[in-house]
Design a protein around this motif. Structure first.
Motif, short mmCIF file in Angstrom:
data_model
loop_
_atom_site.label_atom_id
_atom_site.label_comp_id
_atom_site.label_asym_id
_atom_site.label_seq_id
_atom_site.Cartn_x
_atom_site.Cartn_y
_atom_site.Cartn_z
N LEU A 243 -27.39 47.97 12.37
CA LEU A 243 -26.81 49.31 12.99
C LEU A 243 -28.53 49.76 13.52
N SER A 244 -28.12 50.35 14.73
CA SER A 244 -29.43 51.02 15.32
C SER A 244 -29.19 52.35 15.00
N TRP A 245 -30.32 53.21 15.32
CA TRP A 245 -30.28 54.46 14.97
C TRP A 245 -29.25 55.34 15.84
N ARG A 246 -29.32 54.87 16.88
CA ARG A 246 -28.25 55.40 18.08
C ARG A 246 -26.84 55.27 17.53
N ALA A 247 -26.47 54.05 17.06
CA ALA A 247 -25.07 53.83 16.59
C ALA A 247 -24.88 54.54 15.25
N ALA A 248 -25.84 54.67 14.38
CA ALA A 248 -25.65 55.25 13.02
C ALA A 248 -25.40 56.85 13.18
N ARG A 249 -26.01 57.33 14.04
CA ARG A 249 -25.78 58.66 14.23
C ARG A 249 -24.71 59.29 14.62
N ARG A 250 -24.06 58.36 15.39
CA ARG A 250 -22.49 58.83 15.80
C ARG A 250 -21.34 59.00 14.72
N GLU B 166 -33.96 47.42 6.52
CA GLU B 166 -34.98 46.69 7.43
C GLU B 166 -35.13 47.76 8.60
N PHE B 167 -36.72 48.15 8.61
CA PHE B 167 -36.98 49.20 9.53
C PHE B 167 -38.35 48.68 10.13
N GLY B 168 -38.53 49.40 11.21
CA GLY B 168 -39.92 49.25 11.85
C GLY B 168 -40.71 50.58 12.12
N LEU B 169 -41.80 50.64 12.64
CA LEU B 169 -42.64 51.79 13.06
C LEU B 169 -41.78 52.82 13.66
N ARG B 170 -41.07 52.59 14.66
CA ARG B 170 -40.13 53.53 15.55
C ARG B 170 -39.20 54.36 14.28
N ASP B 171 -38.74 53.59 13.32
CA ASP B 171 -37.93 54.42 12.07
C ASP B 171 -38.78 55.06 11.26
N VAL B 172 -40.05 54.70 11.15
CA VAL B 172 -40.98 55.41 10.18
C VAL B 172 -41.30 56.81 10.95
N LEU B 173 -41.63 56.68 12.22
CA LEU B 173 -41.86 57.94 12.80
C LEU B 173 -40.70 58.84 13.07
N LYS C 109 -34.92 64.56 8.72
CA LYS C 109 -34.36 64.20 7.74
C LYS C 109 -32.85 63.43 7.72
N ARG C 110 -32.76 63.32 8.75
CA ARG C 110 -31.31 62.34 9.04
C ARG C 110 -31.57 60.71 9.10
N ILE C 111 -32.86 60.52 9.13
CA ILE C 111 -33.18 58.97 8.93
C ILE C 111 -34.15 58.79 7.86
#
Length: 325
Positions: free
Chosen positions: A224-231, A243-250, A256-258
């Motif tokens: 799941l991407s953040w765009r898909a999950a937030r829906r 599994e996350f990357g630098l963009r997710d950390v930022l 607080k939603r991610i």
């Protein structure tokens, strides 16, 4: 002793068996005769140098050009056959399980006595115990500490039958959450038995467009991407991808939603898992078993990313099971 080694990064074929000196426990350490060990997604990623994110830091940690530690493996179960100076927590002959820093894919393993190791519940076999630590510790840490799951909340678990997901379903249900799981239809019975209130076949339904909302979305599979999950998040919902990357950390630093984080493999957390196993709140889920000389096949099975629960390698079929308490 026999040990599975990889002297270079690459496919499962780089794995081989070697005869190595038996390690000796130092102060504060125990020597374990390993009966079974888990083969996890972390093991194959380290062996293949296949890191989804933070590639350079991972290479610096595990070895820039070749593996720093040729004997892989973290999850183990076996018997204590040696005690280092100052160890009082364990006795000779104790059946133990846990997560070592490295080296579990061998007949003998040295582990810190005050590390992520505990006595095995009496009713558990060695292969079942070895199947637990990676998945259960990751699930416990993410649900409790990262996502801050609360009783009564609705949680969607993506990858509900994998090495982490199979334990996340059980733990979330034990924490009092209402669990919805994504799994193939042929596994719906298993997932419901593990504690899911609802199961959705991801091949037949796109949960991100079903109009449902969840307080926590735990993605154990990296799909799941953040765009898909937030829906599908409730107004105060949290998305927790393993599994996350630098963009997710930022993103997590400003919202607080991610939620992302590194889970702790500690003595206290393993003791908590052991207590739940002992009570029957948690149970091992074993996908398949391989003898140590087929460890390359075990790695290949994990790499399919379609296993159900954990993959285990066995060292000594003749080792007796723990005596009942």
């Amino acid at each position: 002793m026999q040990a599975a080694t990889h002297r270079q990064y690459g496919p499962a074929d780089v794995l081989s068996l070697e005869t190595l000196p038996r390690p000796e426990p130092g102060p504060g350490q125990i020597l374990v005769r390993v009966a079974a060990a888990g083969v996890t997604s972390a093991d194959w990623r380290i062996r293949a140098a296949d890191f989804p994110a933070f590639k350079l830091p991972a290479r610096l940690m595990f070895g820039l050009f070749r593996p720093r530690q040729p004997v892989g493996g973290h999850d183990f179960a076996g018997r204590v056959v040696g005690l280092g100076a100052g160890v009082s927590r364990f006795r000779m002959g104790d059946a133990v399980f846990g997560s070592a820093k490295v080296g579990a894919h061998a007949e003998y393993l040295v582990a810190d006595a005050e590390g992520a190791v505990a006595k095995m519940p009496a009713a558990l076999g060695f292969d079942g115990a070895a199947a637990v630590p990676f998945g259960a510790l990751a699930a416990l840490g993410y649900l409790r500490d990262v996502a801050n799951l609360q009783a009564g909340e609705r949680i969607l678990i993506v990858g509900a039958t994998g090495g982490v997901g199979a334990y996340a379903v059980q733990l979330a249900a034990a924490m009092g959450a209402e669990v919805t799981a994504l799994a193939r239809s042929e596994l719906h019975g298993l997932v419901r038995d593990l504690g899911a209130a609802e199961v959705i076949d991801y091949r037949k339904s796109d949960v991100t467009r079903a109009g449902l909302r969840y307080d926590v979305v735990l993605d154990t599979a990296g799909v799941l991407s953040w765009r898909a999950a937030r829906r599908i998040l409730a107004p105060k919902g949290r998305f927790a991808p393993l599994e996350f990357g630098l963009r997710d950390v930022l993103r997590g630093m400003v919202s607080k939603r991610i939620r992302v984080g590194i889970t702790a493999e500690t003595k206290d957390n393993v003791a908590e898992i052991a207590a739940m196993l002992d009570k029957g709140t948690l149970r091992p889920v074993v996908d398949s078993r391989f003898p140590l000389h087929r460890i390359a096949d075990a790695h290949r099975r994990v790499e399919t990313r379609h296993k159900t629960g954990a993959v285990v390698v066995t060292m000594d079929e003749a080792m007796p099971l723990p005596a009942a308490a």
